[in-house]
Design a protein around this motif. Sequence first.
Motif, PDB file in Angstrom:
ATOM      1  N   SER A  51       0.860  -1.198   0.000  1.00 14.00           N
ATOM      2  CA  SER A  51       0.000   0.000   0.000  1.00 14.00           C
ATOM      3  C   SER A  51       0.886   1.235   0.000  1.00 14.00           C
ATOM      4  O   SER A  51       2.014   1.219   0.520  1.00 14.00           O
ATOM      5  N   ASP A 350      -4.691   6.889  -2.438  1.00 13.16           N
ATOM      6  CA  ASP A 350      -4.205   5.626  -1.881  1.00 13.16           C
ATOM      7  C   ASP A 350      -4.037   4.616  -3.008  1.00 13.16           C
ATOM      8  O   ASP A 350      -4.920   4.455  -3.863  1.00 13.16           O
ATOM      9  N   THR A 352      -2.983   0.464  -3.750  1.00 13.81           N
ATOM     10  CA  THR A 352      -2.766  -0.853  -3.152  1.00 13.81           C
ATOM     11  C   THR A 352      -2.423  -1.851  -4.244  1.00 13.81           C
ATOM     12  O   THR A 352      -2.799  -1.680  -5.400  1.00 13.81           O
ATOM     13  N   GLU A 425       5.021   4.359   1.750  1.00 12.95           N
ATOM     14  CA  GLU A 425       4.708   3.030   1.236  1.00 12.95           C
ATOM     15  C   GLU A 425       5.055   1.981   2.276  1.00 12.95           C
ATOM     16  O   GLU A 425       6.053   2.105   2.985  1.00 12.95           O
TER      17      GLU A 425
END
Length: 776
Positions: A51, A350, A352, A425
């Motif tokens: 992430s 964000d 992922t 990260e």
Amino acid sequence: MEKTASQSIEKAKNVSTDDLKAVIKSENPKLYDQLLIVADKRTDVFYNNYSAKTFIRKAYKYTFPLKNDVVDLFKVNFLKSSQSDLVKIEEENIFDKIDANKEEISSLNEKKLLFCDEIKIIAENNLPNSKQPKYYIPELTKSKTCNTCSGEKYLQCSESECRGQHIYDCYDCQGHGETTCESCDGRHEYTCPTCHGKGEITCGPCSGKGQVECNSCDGDGYKKVNDGRTEKKVCSKRCGNGWVDCSSCRGTGLTKCKFFGSENTITGAAFRSAIGKKKEFCKGKGTIVCNKCKPNGKIDCDTCEASGKLTCEVCYGDHEENRYGKVDCVTCKTAGKLGILTTVETQINDKTYSNPTLLLEEYKDNQLKSNDFTPFVEKKAKKEIYSWLNGHEESHYDNYSKDLSETIRKSLEISTDKYPKILKESIEYTCIPISRLTYNHILSGTTHELSVIGIHLNNPKVIFHSDPTKVEVEKGIEKNAIKNIIGKAFTTKSYKKKTEKRNELILLIHLAKADGEIEDSEKQILAKNILDLNDFTNKEKKELFDTMSSDTLPKLDYKNAIFYSDNSANQAILKLKELGEKADGKFETAEKEKIGEIEELIQIGKKKKKGILLNFVFTWQISIPFFLLLGGGITTVIWFLLFNPESISSENINKNPVSENEKTETTNDDGNLQPNKNTTSKNEDEANTKNVVDVENEDLNNNKEIFTEPTIDIQYYKISDPDGYSNLRKTPGGEIMQKVNEGELFEVIGEENKHKKVKLKDGTIGYIHVSRVVQN
């Protein structure tokens, strides 16, 4: 995570190919006996949960009407003089009040890190806020006069008829209030549609003939008198032939164009038709007065309602602010001025990523799925490996996470030095070593692949990427099955060759499994002797696969040891002995016994194999239809000869009469009798036929086959290779077609790119490397 991954990699290195073979055998023992491992390629897959927080900055230009409710707010907060390149926007509620057109300024955004150092990321507890303040560039923020309306707020009406007049002459009547009547074209009268202007129409009672039937004599021309005798009396009207002039048209056949009058011009069917079609009649004038228009041929204009003027519904009709005949400016919305606000905005996003990473190219073909790795994933807490905030940068990579993050960044298109730029990260990963094994399926002669996942663990997962034993079922009737039936019925050369090949394979498999296990050395020899199964039927392929995979082999029968020549039988025995002696370096007792059993079966098969005639009879798919057809033909001939003698023409019998003596003998020139030539020929044919039958019967009894050696002197070549065979390819260095074994002779018909172009005895043409070809 790093320590666990290193341990997994180290354990995987200590796993040998033999260990993997044991895993494959325990997973699928039946299929394992049919495959020969030829390559083992290792790699380490890292299944990760990644992430990241990123931010991106872009410059935008807001263009909006500078209306009274925002003009003061804009001037006070955005048009004040400032030397700063960037100013924080304190009054963000202005974006709720303005009706703006927002567009990205690509020329500024091409400079990826512009404003990066000047604008600080707002964070709480070292975490960036999801909403960041906006900044504006004073140099590019201004107000200006609207170019569209030149500050006049309004534009001339664009309606094509109005053109800023607002009230204008009607385009239909040109301001006169009246238009020409379309029915009469302004003449106030029009040609009668019934008589087409002639004033006369065909007379109805006589249908235009001018005469009607006399009603006094019923058209006879005389009256009959019935007083016991027949007499003719002249018609009282003296009509002549029973016809008189029509009273309506007085014999002209025409009458005035009218519906009713002193003379009833239209009657009967014509009357009903006229009523139904609403015909018009001119009463003999040829024209009819138009009842739709005025005497001048005009009608009131419907468009302007006879006023001659139209009012535009688009533009203004008042004179306030000099807007008569004008419309609102669409750009400034009647403000006359525009505000231009240039901003720099920051967006926090964000990212992922959860997938197997660092796969080799051959694993990127969708053969392995993400779900194949999930059973081996160890759930752990994420570890922060990188952070950046307002120029302060920290990294906490280990030996694996650095490479992992670089690979994932490329996939997500994020970076630490350009937008979208990484703020933070985190990652957790599991190292899963795997092996991609290439194997040959020794029965079908095809190459396949399988993967063993988690080879460092006690319970790795085996995934076969294809099924080498899968038999493709053809739609309709199988071609090889038809060829097999025909070949069996007529005992063709190709059928005998395939039968010998199938029996040889079955015997080799029985010998290889004689000691209960097939070693790799035995598989290598089997692979050398098995080329392909292209000519085999689906049933025969399945029989071989089942035999190879069976824990308990079926008992051998003499049918499995039938060979059609001593040479073929001897070649099979040599291959069996080679398998028994060279495969594992020693001749096991079980293998010796099995070879002895096979030799006995070959001798039994030699005695019991069916001859050509029996093969035909027992192939019922061919023989039964043949005998039925033959019986039908014979029955038809007998029926015509016995029950239908009329079919023999007496004319043909009398045409060439022959006596009994002439059938058997004739007289020569000297007057001596000599046998008839037809009779002699017939006797000779019978004798020849008897000899042929005797020869065939003798061949059938001895089970021998006659071969004719070619008379052409052909130079043959063969293979010389340590492996005992070489590959025949479709093109030089190209796709493999089949294997060519040592001892198999062929012709050389050309050479190309260091490859000999060869022709096998079965007609197959391909290429073999020159280093493998030697003269016989």
